[in-house]
Design an enzyme around this catalytic site. Structure first.
Site, PDB file in Angstrom:
ATOM      1  N   TYR A 137     -12.453 -15.168   2.934  1.00  0.00           N
ATOM      2  CA  TYR A 137     -11.001 -13.982   3.921  1.00  0.00           C
ATOM      3  C   TYR A 137     -10.362 -14.454   5.169  1.00  0.00           C
ATOM      4  CZ  TYR A 137      -9.331  -9.465   4.132  1.00  0.00           C
ATOM      5  OH  TYR A 137      -8.009  -8.273   4.860  1.00  0.00           O
ATOM      6  N   TYR A 190      -3.385 -12.106   3.184  1.00  0.00           N
ATOM      7  CA  TYR A 190      -2.215 -12.552   1.785  1.00  0.00           C
ATOM      8  C   TYR A 190      -0.838 -13.231   1.027  1.00  0.00           C
ATOM      9  CZ  TYR A 190      -6.071  -8.505   2.026  1.00  0.00           C
ATOM     10  OH  TYR A 190      -6.683  -7.378   2.375  1.00  0.00           O
ATOM     11  N   LYS A 250       0.403  -1.107   0.141  1.00  0.00           N
ATOM     12  CA  LYS A 250       0.104   0.001  -0.146  1.00  0.00           C
ATOM     13  C   LYS A 250       0.989   1.277  -0.206  1.00  0.00           C
ATOM     14  CE  LYS A 250      -2.919  -2.633  -0.383  1.00  0.00           C
ATOM     15  NZ  LYS A 250      -3.406  -3.997   0.465  1.00  0.00           N
TER      16      LYS A 250
HETATM   17  C1  LIG Z   1      -3.555  -5.384   0.384  1.00  0.00           C
HETATM   18  C2  LIG Z   1      -2.634  -6.057   0.561  1.00  0.00           C
HETATM   19  C3  LIG Z   1      -2.321  -7.177  -0.728  1.00  0.00           C
HETATM   20  C4  LIG Z   1      -3.317  -7.356  -2.628  1.00  0.00           C
HETATM   21  O1  LIG Z   1      -3.299  -6.074  -2.618  1.00  0.00           O
HETATM   22  P1  LIG Z   1      -3.785  -5.413  -3.446  1.00  0.00           P
HETATM   23  O2  LIG Z   1      -4.462  -3.946  -4.615  1.00  0.00           O
HETATM   24  O3  LIG Z   1      -5.639  -4.672  -2.546  1.00  0.00           O
HETATM   25  O4  LIG Z   1      -5.568  -6.611  -4.525  1.00  0.00           O
HETATM   26  C5  LIG Z   1      -1.879  -8.593  -1.264  1.00  0.00           C
HETATM   27  N1  LIG Z   1      -1.070  -8.191   0.637  1.00  0.00           N
HETATM   28  C6  LIG Z   1      -0.561  -7.656   1.147  1.00  0.00           C
HETATM   29  C7  LIG Z   1       0.352  -8.198   2.345  1.00  0.00           C
HETATM   30  C8  LIG Z   1      -1.997  -6.722   1.370  1.00  0.00           C
HETATM   31  O5  LIG Z   1      -1.702  -5.904   2.349  1.00  0.00           O
END
Ligand SMILES: *Cc1c(COP(=O)(O)O)cnc(C)c1O
Length: 332
Positions: free
Chosen positions: A263, A289, A49
């Protein structure tokens, strides 16, 4: 793609390292695996991010914002990085945390990213699962405007055509690193959620005519929906960049077979992936993630989808702060 035309602040320690993972590659006996260390972007324990926030903050400051408003799940890495970016630029921050994962251990609701959000003095409000969270954002924005503030609304995950520019920049950076070291990249793989990472990477890699395919490993939505969402954002990002034509739907590929029960809910493959990366390479993944993304990559290698002689790049999108919300999953 001339990214300097867009307002941007500096938040990211770039270029992030591109590293070979020799022990993991040997363990799996398939392709050579490289890792793009976007867990090392430098802001508040890092993550993907941060790249998006460089462009989102640029836009927010240009518009005279005094207050960032965003949303995410309880253990949102995006909220943590947004709160830190707000602090760095002297802006206030309000985040809506959706209770998307129910009945988790107490750490999930108080430790990890939530602890850090509080440390950055982010105003946290919770919302039950199932609301239209972007509509909730608009309502908070109206409340802040009425109180005399200038709110800037950032969608979940920072995923709009402005935020996705961060991953166009990452695509440029990755291609430059590969060319410098004569590394031919056959495939890029990463975890995909709110779509900005994949849309930005695809816009960059397609826009530069790199010939490098990207596979997103889904963490929430089914494949059809995930691919459609990424494609929609890819088209918006493409237009925002002023590129000619339109990227084809077939360029967007996601595999959503590794979500498990939902999720943020642990899977055996995620736990194995987090443990293997820790024990073979000293690298921390996250439970929501990158752990599921790597679980997908490991399984696809075991199934022979990726083979010896290929070079894969896994984009490590960060999130290790989330581990502290999942103590019981790893140390029961
Ligand atoms: C937000 C996030 C993702 C996914 O990325 P997007 O751009 O939302 O698809 C992957 N890994 C981590 C650790 C994240 O925080």
């Amino acid at each position: 793609m001339h990214l300097s035309r867009f307002p941007r602040v500096t938040l990211c320690h770039a270029p992030t390292p591109l590293e070979h993972l020799p022990r993991l590659s040997r363990h799996l006996g398939g392709p050579e695996i490289f890792i793009k260390r976007d867990d090392c972007t430098g802001l508040a324990s890092g993550g993907n991010k941060t790249r998006k926030l460089e462009f989102l903050l640029g836009d927010a400051l240009e518009k005279g914002a005094t207050h960032l408003v965003t949303q995410g799940a309880t253990q949102s890495n995006h909220v943590r990085q947004t709160a830190a970016a707000a602090a760095k630029f002297g802006l206030r921050c309000t985040a809506l945390l959706e209770t998307r994962v129910a009945d988790a251990a107490p750490e999930y609701y108080a430790n990890g990213n939530v602890l850090l959000d509080r440390l950055f003095d982010c105003a946290l409000e919770t919302r039950p699962a199932g609301l239209d969270m972007n509509q909730e954002l608009v309502a908070v924005g109206e409340r802040l405007s009425a109180a005399g503030e200038t709110p800037y609304l950032i969608p979940g995950g920072g995923s709009n055509a402005i935020g996705a520019l961060g991953y166009v920049a990452c695509a440029q950076e990755l291609l430059m690193q590969a060319n410098e070291r004569r590394l031919r990249i056959d495939h890029v793989v990463h975890a995909t959620g709110s779509c900005g990472t994949q849309a930005g990477l695809l816009a960059g890699l397609l826009g530069m005519n790199s010939g490098i395919p990207v596979l997103g490993i889904g963490v929430r939505a089914p494949r059809e929906k995930q691919e459609a969402n990424v494609h929609a954002l890819l088209k918006q990002t493409w237009e925002h960049l002023g590129l000619p034509g339109e990227p084809a739907r077939e360029t967007v590929r996601a595999n959503c077979d590794y979500v498990g029960d939902g999720y943020g809910i642990p899977t055996p493959g995620m736990i194995e992936a987090v443990e293997i990366l820790a024990r073979l390479e000293g690298i921390l993944l996250d439970p929501v993630y990158s752990g599921k993304g790597m679980a997908g990559l490991i399984d696809l290698i075991r199934r022979g989808e990726f083979k010896q002689g290929q070079n894969l790049v896994f984009v490590h999108t960060g999130g290790s702060a989330g581990l502290f919300g999942y103590r019981g999953t790893f140390a029961p």
